[in-house]
Enzyme design. Sequence first.
Site, short mmCIF file in Angstrom:
data_model
loop_
_atom_site.label_atom_id
_atom_site.label_comp_id
_atom_site.label_asym_id
_atom_site.label_seq_id
_atom_site.Cartn_x
_atom_site.Cartn_y
_atom_site.Cartn_z
N TYR A 140 -100.23 -6.57 21.09
CA TYR A 140 -100.48 -6.15 22.47
C TYR A 140 -101.67 -6.90 23.05
O TYR A 140 -101.75 -7.13 24.26
CB TYR A 140 -100.78 -4.65 22.54
CG TYR A 140 -99.56 -3.76 22.66
CD1 TYR A 140 -98.63 -3.68 21.63
CD2 TYR A 140 -99.34 -3.00 23.80
CE1 TYR A 140 -97.53 -2.85 21.74
CE2 TYR A 140 -98.24 -2.17 23.91
CZ TYR A 140 -97.34 -2.09 22.88
OH TYR A 140 -96.25 -1.28 23.00
N LYS A 189 -95.31 -3.90 7.42
CA LYS A 189 -94.23 -4.82 7.04
C LYS A 189 -94.86 -5.86 6.11
O LYS A 189 -94.85 -7.07 6.37
CB LYS A 189 -93.63 -5.45 8.31
CG LYS A 189 -92.39 -6.31 8.10
CD LYS A 189 -91.15 -5.51 7.73
CE LYS A 189 -90.00 -6.46 7.41
NZ LYS A 189 -88.80 -5.75 6.89
N ASP A 221 -89.06 -0.84 8.57
CA ASP A 221 -87.60 -0.68 8.70
C ASP A 221 -87.13 0.54 7.93
O ASP A 221 -86.33 1.34 8.41
CB ASP A 221 -86.86 -1.96 8.25
CG ASP A 221 -87.35 -2.52 6.93
OD1 ASP A 221 -88.40 -2.07 6.42
OD2 ASP A 221 -86.67 -3.42 6.40
N ASP A 245 -95.65 2.25 18.66
CA ASP A 245 -94.96 2.39 19.94
C ASP A 245 -93.49 2.71 19.70
O ASP A 245 -92.94 3.66 20.27
CB ASP A 245 -95.10 1.08 20.75
CG ASP A 245 -94.36 1.16 22.07
OD1 ASP A 245 -94.50 2.19 22.76
OD2 ASP A 245 -93.64 0.20 22.42
N ASP A 249 -91.37 6.76 19.82
CA ASP A 249 -90.21 7.09 20.66
C ASP A 249 -89.08 7.65 19.80
O ASP A 249 -88.41 8.61 20.16
CB ASP A 249 -89.69 5.85 21.41
CG ASP A 249 -90.30 5.71 22.81
OD1 ASP A 249 -91.49 6.09 22.97
OD2 ASP A 249 -89.61 5.23 23.72
#
Length: 354
Positions: A140, A189, A221, A245, A249
């Site tokens: 970001y 990751k 994942d 982020d 959701d």
Amino acid sequence: MMVVFIPGDGIGPEITNQARKILDVIGSKYSRKFQYEYALLGGVAIDEVGVPLPQETIDKCMASKAVFLGAVGGHKWDDLPGHLRPEAGLLGIRKALGLYANLRPTLLFPQLKAASTLKEEVLGDGLDIMIVRELTGGMYFGDKGREEVDGDERAWDVEVYTASEIERVTRLAFELARDREGHLTSIDKANVLESSRLWRSVVEKVSEDYKDVTLNHMYVDNAAMQLVRNPHQFDVIVTNNIFGDILSDEAGMLTGSLGMLPSASLGDGNIGLYEPIHGSAPDIAGKDMANPIASIISIAMMLEYSFNMKEAAQDIYGAVKGVLDKGYRTADIMEPGMIEIGTEKMGDLIAQAI
Ligand code: IPM
Ligand code: MG
């Protein structure tokens, strides 16, 4: 005690009105004097003063104890260059206030089980996960750009973290885990990304100071899959900005509606920023349809984290539950047999219940 309200765009102003209504009621119930300021951010700021994050907004927030933010963004501003989009205002205020930890509780109200996309047997007796998302680093805020090379175009957003950025958010997550079920899952990751390998080693090191908290690491994942397979394995999650982020959701939807989820953004300073995790929903803006509960619970988080008013926060949760128990629902969580009401009415009922 100064509180800055930033209504923003789309449904932002409507839900901000409800948030303020609740803070008013708490103020009089507990004889606490909250002072209010309003500030511009996002699309409205672009329209009124030409930039998504006016300096005046930063100054007002810096002089406050807590900030409530509605929502920013809308199609109207979609074609502006990245640094002038409404979202740049949101990222800018998080950065300017040093809010590196974003707490996103995923709490399922039992009354809304049927609104969840998960089967009853997976939900069990409810859901209570605290996602701690790093908020001022990663891709970001890393170097970004675009250029043409040999007639081809390329663009990049660099994922970059320093050990100290990882350490401070990890400590905060361990502290939260200590006060909850005592379990922390760090999501990365590390099988592919160097930044994740640093992340993992820093988290390991910090864990030595928190022997009473169990820690596990999970690839992002796999975590996305585990969240829908067996969400009960999670207590507190800590992860980087982009994974947080996305996963918040996903986790949010498990509770039935993004319209139910609050967040708190904290740093080492004294200022907290509280916002619903949903967006500005321009399609329903101004129609008195938006669910104000995420905003109202964001006020509960404000009372708990910025004003140390835990009892008042509990009053809000209790009032929300009571109103849901009576069958009142906004459109996003409506079910057969329930009573559909609008934004304003939902705010009034919760205020009365307090
Ligand atoms: C969020 C939002 C923001 C983010 C957008 C609006 C910039 O999706 O708070 O989750 O990506 O942080
Ligand atoms: Mg998001």
